[in-house]
Enzyme design. Structure first.
Site, PDB file in Angstrom:
ATOM      1  N   HIS A  29       0.571  -1.139  -0.223  1.00 28.72           N
ATOM      2  CA  HIS A  29       0.370  -0.162   0.216  1.00 28.72           C
ATOM      3  C   HIS A  29       0.806   1.410   0.294  1.00 28.72           C
ATOM      4  O   HIS A  29       0.554   2.526  -0.351  1.00 28.72           O
ATOM      5  CB  HIS A  29      -0.978  -0.152   1.249  1.00 28.72           C
ATOM      6  CG  HIS A  29      -2.296  -0.139   1.135  1.00 28.72           C
ATOM      7  ND1 HIS A  29      -3.152  -0.196  -0.296  1.00 28.72           N
ATOM      8  CD2 HIS A  29      -3.333   0.588   1.590  1.00 28.72           C
ATOM      9  CE1 HIS A  29      -4.316   0.459  -0.259  1.00 28.72           C
ATOM     10  NE2 HIS A  29      -4.496   0.657   1.365  1.00 28.72           N
ATOM     11  N   ASN A  83      -6.638   6.363   4.126  1.00 24.31           N
ATOM     12  CA  ASN A  83      -8.339   7.017   3.789  1.00 24.31           C
ATOM     13  C   ASN A  83      -8.642   7.819   4.354  1.00 24.31           C
ATOM     14  O   ASN A  83      -9.732   8.643   4.318  1.00 24.31           O
ATOM     15  CB  ASN A  83      -9.519   5.406   4.811  1.00 24.31           C
ATOM     16  CG  ASN A  83      -9.659   5.495   6.100  1.00 24.31           C
ATOM     17  OD1 ASN A  83      -8.267   5.915   7.096  1.00 24.31           O
ATOM     18  ND2 ASN A  83     -10.100   4.951   6.930  1.00 24.31           N
ATOM     19  N   ASP A 108      -1.005   2.140  -5.551  1.00 29.40           N
ATOM     20  CA  ASP A 108      -1.000   0.297  -5.659  1.00 29.40           C
ATOM     21  C   ASP A 108      -2.792   0.361  -6.228  1.00 29.40           C
ATOM     22  O   ASP A 108      -3.274   1.352  -6.141  1.00 29.40           O
ATOM     23  CB  ASP A 108      -0.953  -0.136  -4.189  1.00 29.40           C
ATOM     24  CG  ASP A 108      -2.041  -0.026  -3.387  1.00 29.40           C
ATOM     25  OD1 ASP A 108      -2.118   1.402  -2.879  1.00 29.40           O
ATOM     26  OD2 ASP A 108      -2.609  -0.963  -3.242  1.00 29.40           O
ATOM     27  N   ASN A 129      -9.614   3.299  -1.375  1.00 30.43           N
ATOM     28  CA  ASN A 129      -9.905   4.170  -0.118  1.00 30.43           C
ATOM     29  C   ASN A 129      -9.076   5.354  -0.210  1.00 30.43           C
ATOM     30  O   ASN A 129      -9.369   6.267  -0.217  1.00 30.43           O
ATOM     31  CB  ASN A 129      -9.852   3.409   1.241  1.00 30.43           C
ATOM     32  CG  ASN A 129     -10.767   2.516   1.546  1.00 30.43           C
ATOM     33  OD1 ASN A 129     -11.874   2.478   1.543  1.00 30.43           O
ATOM     34  ND2 ASN A 129     -10.277   1.355   2.635  1.00 30.43           N
TER      35      ASN A 129
END
Length: 202
Positions: A29, A83, A108, A129
């Site tokens: 991530h 997020n 990603d 997110n």
């Protein structure tokens, strides 16, 4: 002195997505952070805290020795969790007075094989997110450098997969792929989206 384009539109804002903190540094991530870290090295700069709740590094990207004509960029790493990336990015874009069309986001992408790049402008968030937060703040019209991480094996949960470090096999090629993603960002801001897509969408 800024050129006419910078005067009317501001610099390019290049945002790497990730989660802050050393425990996340090697996660799939966090590949956006990895790419902007490399771009900062190329600029010869370092990140500093900004009031927008992001770390920023400013400079010019382009061919070495031609800095006068190279576009000015601000590299950014939102220091909220993934997020909530839209808040710092929106605040920084407002402070810099840059249009959404001059924002590049590196993130990603599960639906692309590991190491493969896809450059695009606009589109949906595909359940990501970080993109969901950015789109709610900025709209959809920003550029994206999508870095493929592939799908999780078997029945592994998607969230668990992206919050794990790249595997030992993946790490053997990670530096090369991060370097290529940084090249793609440079091509996008210096040559335009279509030429960058032609060179790097594979």
């Amino acid at each position: 002195m800024a050129d006419a384009t910078e005067t009317t539109q501001g610099p390019w804002l290049i945002v790497g997505l990730g989660n802050p903190g050393p425990q996340y540094a090697g996660n799939r991530h966090n590949v956006g952070f990895m790419v902007v870290d490399l771009l900062a090295e190329r600029l010869g700069g370092s990140f500093r805290a900004h009031k927008s709740r992001a770390q920023v590094c400013e400079g010019r990207l382009g061919i070495p020795g031609s800095a006068a004509g190279a576009p000015r960029v601000v590299l950014a790493k939102p220091m909220t969790y993934m997020n909530l990336s839209g808040g710092p990015t929106g605040a920084l874009a407002s402070w810099l007075k840059v249009s959404t069309g001059r924002i590049v986001v590196i993130h990603d992408e599960l639906d692309i094989d590991y190491g493969v790049l896809r450059l695009k402008r606009g589109g949906g968030d595909n359940g990501h997110n970080g993109l969901k937060s950015l789109t709610s703040t900025l709209g959809r019209d920003y550029h994206r450098v999508r870095f493929g991480v592939g799908r999780p094996p078997g029945r592994m949960d998607v969230a668990a997969f992206v919050l794990k470090d790249f595997s030992s096999a993946e790490r053997k090629e990670l530096d090369y792929f991060v370097d290529r993603a940084a090249d793609a960002v440079e091509a996008l801001v210096t040559q335009g989206l279509e030429r960058a897509q032609s060179a790097f969408n594979g």
